[in-house]
Design an enzyme around this catalytic site. Structure first.
Site, PDB file in Angstrom:
ATOM      1  N   HIS A  66       0.819  -1.210   0.000  1.00 24.13           N
ATOM      2  CA  HIS A  66       0.000   0.000   0.000  1.00 24.13           C
ATOM      3  C   HIS A  66       0.856   1.265   0.000  1.00 24.13           C
ATOM      4  CE1 HIS A  66      -3.922   1.863   0.532  1.00 24.13           C
ATOM      5  NE2 HIS A  66      -3.388   2.696   1.402  1.00 24.13           N
ATOM      6  N   HIS A  90     -10.208   2.794  -0.575  1.00 20.07           N
ATOM      7  CA  HIS A  90     -10.378   2.409   0.833  1.00 20.07           C
ATOM      8  C   HIS A  90     -11.176   1.114   0.850  1.00 20.07           C
ATOM      9  CE1 HIS A  90      -9.884   4.467   4.949  1.00 20.07           C
ATOM     10  NE2 HIS A  90      -8.723   4.411   4.336  1.00 20.07           N
TER      11      HIS A  90
END
Length: 719
Positions: free
Chosen positions: A47, A93
């Site tokens: 990420h 998200h």
């Protein structure tokens, strides 16, 4: 509290492979502390480090005369003339939203808004792209309701209009929904703020809300597949407060006017760790942090928790020391924390101190720019089998099948929960194609669109990647906007599987080719990998958001079809039914190749639309559902019937690319066809608007009956 012993199990729990841990030992020459292990885990996960994707991201076109700042900052920046710039980015998200839909989606919106105002831009628009499992799946309804409520709850309270987006359903997302959030803001070109720290001995300042234990380990969780322990991951989801964020934005923009800011960075994934490391690394500096000074809302927080907390509404800044009092006064006025928590240092060190004890002492540059980078093995997606015969369908029955599917039904149930009129500059409500925002105080407008067709990408990643860019380009063109640049959100499964990595590589190749041909460079973006549950990956979903400029309000194409208008089709129709909406919804078949994207035709046809905007009353691009769905949507939006001459399935429902449907006056139609002939563009008269029925090839149904299906099916499926 005693730190746990570093065991192979603990290393694996931090998402680090054994060879990566060996590399850590090599770098620091000793066993890391528990806090150091957490810091490496956060900075080296997928990420934050893009370790599987960096090699391929570098191949994307990122430059152009319009680009002020490309990838690598909080957001991309594009010049729109008159000393103004549009600042924008999209981020995922996904994992947090599956675990805790409301807060996962809400904090996704909060994070992307901070990325924009951190650059000195006031947010003016938001969009989202949402992918859920099949409607009948037991979790889907809860996810849809929670995510939509979270997006609306945060965006509405913060006060930014949500002007567009997309929602899709497919069984591939049953165990892993996607929530991609986009935001754009306006800045003055001479008042843009960057994140690279500069100067030795400069104060590092913590701004905003207090630090708690919410979101600890969130970035690591976002870089892992799901399994049956998913409920245990709930504490890794952050909790948002849009009212605090609104104050943080006002305080930050006011602070920027004081001249106190050297550099500034949003605390997003991996919180204090990532923001401090990125600021130091970009400025070739070290950072010393004293965690005793960090504002905390919980007792006895450890260094590990403070460094990895993803509490929301926080920023980190390097400050001009002589401006400290002025800067502090601004934040105290807005009732927000302002704390000097460290300083920049000349050495390449990331030094973390708590209770006069060194909790971490690491070479800072190895955490960011020296993170592992992989050239993952990949295999090309095999060519799709040729499509077997598709039996013809009654045109109205085919249309009804699309209109009753939550994938193609009207989405007003979603966007009516979002405030799209706040700030008073929205020119076009969601649900009509690209969203449009007036640039306050000028005649300019900005247009925004978000697009991808995942089933195309799965069948043919290169063409599917091209198509996502081309469709976003067409949506902007259809409202008269000149496409300027794009941001991407590349959502894929596990990159350690060569076939998944092959999808990623193919999609990047297609996106790159299209951005180059259509002059829409990628200026920011996000990669979200490991979107899998129990080994089942999502459909490859490289979402593209494009931003376009309408130089003067008179150039916008925002009218509606009306009685007597001619329907003109721009572009070539061959009747491509492979991977089409009709094939999926009527025949329950997901087969064949994705449609071919001719980028020269896309450019030529797009240029033609914009050059002749004055003669066009209404325009839409053709994508899912082909001519039939495009004609119905245009007619339904205007409350007028439509008649198409064609009645055959390929002509009505084929999904050939580079096509637009135009409504115009009869005399304009002749002039447009003449202009098209000179420009080498195919334009065909395909029907007319008028009456109160929808008629395709002689088969018809009342517009009101079809509109009722179109307007009610989505809510019936998910509300």
């Amino acid at each position: 509290m005693q730190d746990p012993a570093i065991t192979p199990e603990l290393i694996a729990a931090h998402g680090l492979k054994s060879d990566e841990y060996d590399r850590i030992l090599e770098i620091i020459g000793r066993e890391p502390t528990f806090t150091e292990l957490g810091i490496f885990s956060a900075m080296w996960n997928e990420h934050c480090s893009y370790k599987s994707s960096k090699k391929w991201l570098r191949t994307l076109p990122t430059e152009g005369p319009q680009v002020i700042c490309g990838p690598g900052e909080n957001a991309g920046i594009v010049d729109i003339g008159d000393g103004q710039a549009v600042v924008f980015k999209m981020e995922s998200h996904n994992h947090p939203s599956y675990i805790e839909p409301y807060q996962g989606a809400a904090t996704g919106v909060g994070g992307i808004l901070r990325d924009v105002f951190t650059m000195g831009a006031r947010p003016i628009a938001a969009m989202n792209s949402l992918s859920f499992g099949e409607v009948t799946h037991p979790k889907t309804r809860q996810l849809v309701n929670g995510v939509v409520e979270g997006i609306g709850g945060y965006g509405n309270c913060f006060g930014v209009p949500t002007v567009g987006g997309e929602v899709r359903f497919d069984p591939a997302y049953n165990g892993n929904c996607l929530v991609n959030a986009f935001a754009a803001g306006l800045a003055e070109t001479d008042s843009i703020f960057y994140s690279a720290a500069s100067g030795v001995g400069m104060p590092v300042v913590y701004l905003g809300a207090k630090t708690g234990r919410d979101g600890v380990g969130g970035a690591t969780m976002a870089s892992a597949e799901f399994d049956d322990t998913i409920e245990e991951k709930r504490p890794t989801v952050q909790v948002g407060d849009p009212f605090t964020e609104k104050r943080l934005m006002e305080a930050t923009l006011e602070l920027m006017q004081t001249g106190a800011v050297i550099s500034i960075q949003d605390m997003g994934a991996a919180g204090l760790t990532c923001s401090a490391v990125e600021m130091g690394d970009k400025g070739n500096l070290g950072i010393r942090l004293n965690l005793d000074q960090v504002p905390q809302r919980e007792d006895n927080m450890t260094a590990y928790e403070m460094m990895l907390s993803e509490s929301q509404e926080r920023m980190l800044m390097v400050l001009k020391p002589e401006k400290e009092a002025e800067a502090r006064a601004v934040f105290e006025k807005w009732d927000l924390d302002f704390a000097i928590v460290g300083e920049t240092i000349a050495e390449d060190r990331f030094l973390i101190i708590l209770n006069n004890t060194i909790m971490a002492d690491l070479p800072l540059s190895t955490l960011a720019s020296s993170a592992p980078e992989y050239d993952r093995p990949w295999v090309e997606t095999p060519a799709a089998e040729p499509l077997a015969d598709v039996p013809g369908v009654d045109p109205i029955d085919g249309l009804k099948a699309l209109l009753s599917s939550p994938n193609y039904a009207a989405k007003q149930w979603v966007y009516e929960q979002y405030d799209h009129m706040v700030m008073g500059d929205t020119n076009r409500a969601p649900g009509l194609g690209a969203g449009i925002i007036r640039v306050h105080g000028t005649e300019k407008m900005l247009a925004f669109s978000s697009d991808v067709t995942p089933r195309y990408v799965k069948a043919n990643p290169v063409e599917g990647g091209k198509q996502a860019v081309a469709e976003a380009y067409r949506n902007l063109t259809a409202v008269g906007a000149k496409p300027l640049a794009t941001t991407d959100n590349l959502n894929f499964g596990n990159p350690e599987k060569p076939e998944i990595m092959g999808q990623f590589v193919g999609a990047i190749k297609g996106i790159g080719a299209a951005c180059l041909a259509l002059d829409t460079p990628i200026v920011s973006g996000n990669v979200s990998l490991y979107n899998e549950t129990d080994g089942q990956g999502i459909l490859p979903t490289p979402t593209i958001c494009a931003v376009g400029l309408i130089s003067h309000a008179d150039e916008a194409i925002t009218g509606q079809a009306r009685d007597g208008h001619v329907a003109l089709l721009v572009g070539e129709t061959e009747g491509h039914l492979g991977q089409s909406a009709l094939l999926a919804e009527v025949y329950n078949r997901v087969e064949g190749d994705a449609p071919h994207v001719d980028l020269e035709a896309e450019k030529r046809n797009g240029d033609f639309i914009r050059a002749n905007a004055a003669m066009i009353r209404a325009c839409t691009d053709l994508s899912d559902g082909g001519l039939a769905l495009a004609a119905f949507e245009m007619a339904e939006a205007a409350g007028v019937g439509v008649t198409l001459d064609a009645g055959d399935t390929p002509t009505l429902f084929g999904e050939d690319q580079a096509r637009y449907l135009i409504a115009c006056n009869f005399d304009s139609a002749e002039m447009l066809m003449s202009a098209a002939a000179q420009a080498g563009v195919t334009v065909t008269m395909v029907g007319k608007f008028g009456g109160d029925t929808v008629s395709f090839g002689g088969t018809s149904a009342p517009l009101a009956e079809l509109a009722a299906i179109y307007r009610s099916s989505f809510a019936a499926a998910v509300a």
